[in-house]
Scaffold this active site. Structure first.
Site, short mmCIF file in Angstrom:
data_model
loop_
_atom_site.label_atom_id
_atom_site.label_comp_id
_atom_site.label_asym_id
_atom_site.label_seq_id
_atom_site.Cartn_x
_atom_site.Cartn_y
_atom_site.Cartn_z
N TRP A 78 -2.51 0.62 -4.47
CA TRP A 78 -2.00 -0.74 -4.26
C TRP A 78 -0.96 -1.09 -5.33
CZ3 TRP A 78 -6.77 -4.38 -3.08
CH2 TRP A 78 -7.26 -4.07 -1.81
N LYS B 73 0.86 -1.20 0.00
CA LYS B 73 0.00 0.00 0.00
C LYS B 73 0.89 1.24 0.00
CE LYS B 73 -3.33 -2.83 2.30
NZ LYS B 73 -2.69 -3.94 3.01
#
Ligand code: AMP
Length: 467
Positions: free
Chosen positions: A366, A361
């Site tokens: 992501w 993250k």
């Protein structure tokens, strides 16, 4: 076959686990007798010291038994043969395995006679593993790893011959088995096939019968799938599954309308595969809403079906250990939360991008560790690469690439970083690089990212930081 056939439950034990964990598993499962080959006694002795009163049957070839144990052959010979097997409820337990879990304690999964038969039927279908009577199947995956992916049962059902590798899992021994036993189909984790590929490259033409491999357990790198096809005419069938799923959930056979060799074709071959008939799937986004099957929307995959467990063994009873953690793996409406993150295409192909706990993250976005690993392992100088998220002051987390060089090769972090440009988004390219001798593996041969994260946190890795 004899154990479940008699109405008992067969529990295959992972001898690569630490003695303490194995003793915990044996006690938790309530095993009443253990069959052990004498060759494994040195590994098993420390486990036995931690067990209570339990019958131990040793398979030996010299009559010299460890004290307090029984001879397996003598016990079998003294039993009264049955002409007819007992009539067992198809929903009764037949087999059990414990997950190899890299977090928390191992969890038990029970398989019923019914679930094993349905799983064998579905996984053997033509557009799945296409197993036939004429096949000679080699399971390089051990039986404690989800019943060798169900192969002993599917092969017996369909009449395929079976080859067991024993303890020698080096590339030369496996290739020797492929050739010597005229194996047509083999299955195992990517690490095994990585080594075999290099060996075959150096010894071309050794296998003229083996034409397909099932690869799963962790993501099969696309470069490896293509190399087997192009250089050795061997088809890798990429598959995904879990101990909780018996294990097969998807298998990657492209639709026949897709032109062989096209980019689209390789995308299908590299995906984890199409959900098997019987396996229902849904994608849950970070906000808990169901995501569309458009090949792009990403979420955690949830599954349910006749060979997917509805709970862990003893969960909810007074004997269970991680009650809440175990219960959280199932939704209130009965779906298994796989912990795997990815997308589903409109035609039901799963493209996994990560484990939910491994996804990196970075600045609210992501990064898929699997995409980075696949891109890195496509470089000829790279033998293995593992990417984990490490804390970063500015971005929260950033990727750290740990690379194992191929024999006799050298390459710099700058070169590898340049090579990633165009393959992943620019902002996803790692700044932190370490060269290591080997990627640490779990007891079933998967990259053990927990160990890499700890090595980084303990300052044990020699990390080069690019600007
Ligand atoms: P196990 O129960 O030990 O077989 O582990 C199951 C987990 O392995 C899955 O939840 C995935 O995270 C991972 N896995 C299995 N097959 C694949 C695959 N083809 N690609 C990526 N991850 C995989």
């Amino acid at each position: 076959y004899g154990v479940p056939g008699s109405g008992a439950v067969l529990h295959t034990l992972n001898i690569r686990l630490h003695a303490e964990e194995l003793a915990y598993i044996i006690n938790h499962a309530g095993d009443s007798a253990i069959v052990v080959d004498k060759i494994l006694w040195p590994l098993f002795a420390p486990v036995r010291d931690r067990l209570g009163d339990i019958r131990i049957l040793v398979i030996d070839d010299d009559g010299d038994l460890p004290p307090g144990t029984l001879s397996y052959e003598q016990v079998v010979a003294s039993a009264t043969p049955r002409d007819v097997l007992p009539d067992i409820d198809e929903r009764a337990a037949a087999v059990m395995c414990y997950t190899s879990g890299t977090t928390g304690r191992s969890k038990g999964v029970l398989y019923s006679h019914r679930s094993m038969v349905l799983h064998a039927l579905a996984s053997g279908l033509p557009d799945c593993l296409n197993l036939r009577e004429s096949d000679v199947a080699l399971a390089v995956v051990p039986m404690f790893h989800v019943n060798a992916w169900g192969l002993p049962f599917a092969c017996a059902m369909l009449g395929s011959s079976q080859v067991m590798p024993g303890p020698c899992l080096d590339a030369a021994s496996i290739v020797e088995l492929l050739a010597g036993e005229r194996v047509t189909f083999a299955a195992g984790v990517p690490t095994i096939w990585h080594g075999v590929l290099r060996y075959l490259d150096e010894h071309p033409g050794m296998t003229d019968t083996c034409y397909r491999l099932m690869v799963g357990g962790s993501a099969a790198p696309p470069a490896m799938i293509k190399a087997y096809q192009d250089r050795h005419d061997i088809e890798i069938i990429h598959g995904w599954g879990m101990t909780e799923m018996s294990p097969v959930g998807t298998l990657a056979i492209p639709p026949s309308a897709v032109e062989k060799g096209s980019d689209e074709y390789w995308r299908y071959r590299s995906a984890q595969g199409r959900l098997l008939v019987g396996v229902d799937g849904r994608l849950m986004g970070p906000d808990g809403s169901e995501q569309p099957w458009d090949g792009e929307s990403v979420g955690e995959l949830e599954v349910r079906g006749p060979w997917i467990t509805a709970s862990y063994y003893l969960n909810g009873t007074e004997n269970d250990t991680d009650k809440d953690e175990m219960a959280s793996k199932f939704s209130d409406d009965g779906w298994l939360r796989t912990g795997d993150v990815g997308a589903l295409t409109p035609d039901g192909f799963l493209i996994l991008t990560d484990r939910s706990k491994d996804v990196i993250k970075s600045g609210g976005e992501w990064i898929s560790s699997v995409d980075l690993e696949n891109a890195l392992m496509g470089h000829p100088a790279v033998k293995e690469a593992s990417v984990v998220g490490v804390p970063d002051d500015k971005w929260g987390e950033r990727p750290l690439a740990s690379v194992v060089l191929a024999d006799g090769q050298s390459v710099t972090p700058d070169e590898l970083s340049d090579n990633l440009e165009g393959k992943v988004a620019h902002w996803q390219v790692p700044e932190r690089w370490a060269f290591i001798d080997e990627v640490p593996k779990t007891s079933v041969g998967k990259f053990d990212k927990k160990v890499l994260r700890k090595r980084y946190a303990d300052g044990e890795l020699d990390v080069k930081q690019l600007n």
